[in-house]
Motif scaffolding. Structure first.
Motif, PDB file in Angstrom:
ATOM      1  N   ASP A  47     -26.404 -15.380 -25.770  1.00 52.65           N
ATOM      2  CA  ASP A  47     -25.636 -14.590 -26.732  1.00 52.65           C
ATOM      3  C   ASP A  47     -24.810 -13.488 -26.064  1.00 52.65           C
ATOM      4  OD1 ASP A  47     -27.703 -13.034 -25.879  1.00 52.65           O
ATOM      5  OD2 ASP A  47     -28.365 -12.395 -27.862  1.00 52.65           O
ATOM      6  N   GLY A  48     -24.816 -13.434 -24.730  1.00 52.06           N
ATOM      7  CA  GLY A  48     -24.090 -12.386 -24.024  1.00 52.06           C
ATOM      8  C   GLY A  48     -22.608 -12.332 -24.346  1.00 52.06           C
ATOM      9  N   LYS A  51     -21.925 -11.037 -27.964  1.00 53.75           N
ATOM     10  CA  LYS A  51     -22.171  -9.608 -28.149  1.00 53.75           C
ATOM     11  C   LYS A  51     -21.135  -8.766 -27.422  1.00 53.75           C
ATOM     12  CE  LYS A  51     -27.114  -9.807 -29.122  1.00 53.75           C
ATOM     13  NZ  LYS A  51     -28.477  -9.396 -28.716  1.00 53.75           N
ATOM     14  N   ALA A  52     -20.746  -9.194 -26.226  1.00 53.06           N
ATOM     15  CA  ALA A  52     -19.749  -8.443 -25.464  1.00 53.06           C
ATOM     16  C   ALA A  52     -18.393  -8.458 -26.164  1.00 53.06           C
ATOM     17  CB  ALA A  52     -19.618  -9.021 -24.059  1.00 53.06           C
ATOM     18  N   ALA A  53     -18.095  -9.539 -26.881  1.00 57.87           N
ATOM     19  CA  ALA A  53     -16.809  -9.656 -27.571  1.00 57.87           C
ATOM     20  C   ALA A  53     -16.856  -9.095 -28.990  1.00 57.87           C
ATOM     21  CB  ALA A  53     -16.385 -11.125 -27.614  1.00 57.87           C
ATOM     22  N   GLY A  54     -18.039  -8.653 -29.426  1.00 56.61           N
ATOM     23  CA  GLY A  54     -18.158  -8.135 -30.789  1.00 56.61           C
ATOM     24  C   GLY A  54     -18.143  -9.221 -31.837  1.00 56.61           C
TER      25      GLY A  54
END
Length: 212
Positions: A47-48, A51-54
Motif C-alpha cells: 500500500d506504499g 498512501k504516498a500518492a494520497g
C-alpha cells in the motif's frame, strides 16, 4: 519428545554456546549470527504507493446512500461537572437524526466526550455541535504527575488515591538475571497517548470532532 540443542546466544563480542531443551511443539529459537531471508531485509509495502500518492481509501472516504455522519462534542475543561446539556436548538436543525449525551456527569480531561450527534452530512453534524448548550461547573485539577500523587491533590475518580495499583508481571529469576547480566540499565520512561488512525480522521479529532 523434547529435544536438546546448543545455541549461540549473546551479543557482538559477548556470545556463548548454551544448551537448551525445546518442547517438541515449539520451533528452534533464533541464535546469534543466524541469517534470514525476510527478517532484516527491505520489503516493499503493497500500500506504499497509494498512501504516498494520497490515493489510499479509508473508512472516512466511504459515502453510501442514506449514510449518517457522527460528530462528538468535547469538554473544554480538564475537570468539570456537567450540570445540564440542552439539545433544544440542535434538535430543530434540519438533517439531525439523533442526539446523545454521556451518562457520567463528570468530565475528567479536556477533550472528553460530552455529547454526540448523528446527521445526514458532516457539515450538518458540525453545525449541530455549535447549537448544543452545555452548563459546566469547573472543578479543581492538576496537570503535573508529581502534584497529582500528593494526598491533597484533586481526585480524578471517586477513590482514595490517584495512584492505581501497579501491575507487575515477571518470568524466570529476574534477580539472578540481573546478577549475570554484563550491563544493566534503570530509568523511568513516559510517553504520550498513541492514537493509530488515518491522517484525515486525526485532523477531525484535533479540531474537536470525530466523524464516521
Amino acid at each position: 519428545m523434547p529435544r536438546r540443542v546448543t545455541l549461540r546466544l549473546g551479543f557482538a563480542g559477548g556470545t556463548r554456546d548454551v544448551a537448551v531443551v525445546i518442547p517438541d511443539d515449539e520451533p528452534t529459537p533464533w541464535q546469534f549470527g543466524e541469517r534470514f531471508s525476510v527478517v532484516g531485509t527491505a520489503m516493499p509495502r503493497i500500500d506504499g504507493p497509494l498512501k504516498a500518492a494520497g490515493a489510499a481509501k479509508y473508512s472516512y472516504d466511504i459515502d453510501l446512500p442514506g449514510m449518517l455522519y457522527g460528530a462528538i462534542l468535547r469538554s473544554p475543561y480538564p475537570h468539570a461537572r456537567v450540570k445540564n446539556v440542552d439539545f433544544a436548538r440542535a434538535s430543530r436543525l434540519s438533517g439531525v437524526r439523533a442526539l446523545l449525551r454521556r451518562d457520567d456527569e463528570v468530565v475528567r480531561f479536556a477533550g472528553q466526550e460530552v455529547a454526540a450527534v448523528a446527521a445526514i452530512s458532516p457539515e450538518v453534524a458540525i453545525d449541530a455541535l455549535a447549537l448544543i448548550k452545555v452548563d459546566y461547573e469547573p472543578m479543581p485539577f492538576v496537570v503535573d504527575v508529581e502534584e497529582a500523587l500528593k494526598p491533597s491533590a484533586p481526585r480524578v475518580f471517586a477513590t482514595d488515591s490517584n495512584q492505581a495499583e501497579a501491575k507487575v508481571a515477571s518470568a524466570g529469576n529476574v534477580a539472578s538475571g540481573f546478577e549475570q547480566a554484563a550491563v544493566t540499565h534503570e530509568a523511568v520512561y513516559t510517553t504520550a497517548v498513541q492514537t493509530h488512525v488515518s491522517s484525515k480522521r486525526m485532523a477531525r479529532l484535533r479540531s474537536g470532532t470525530a466523524m464516521s
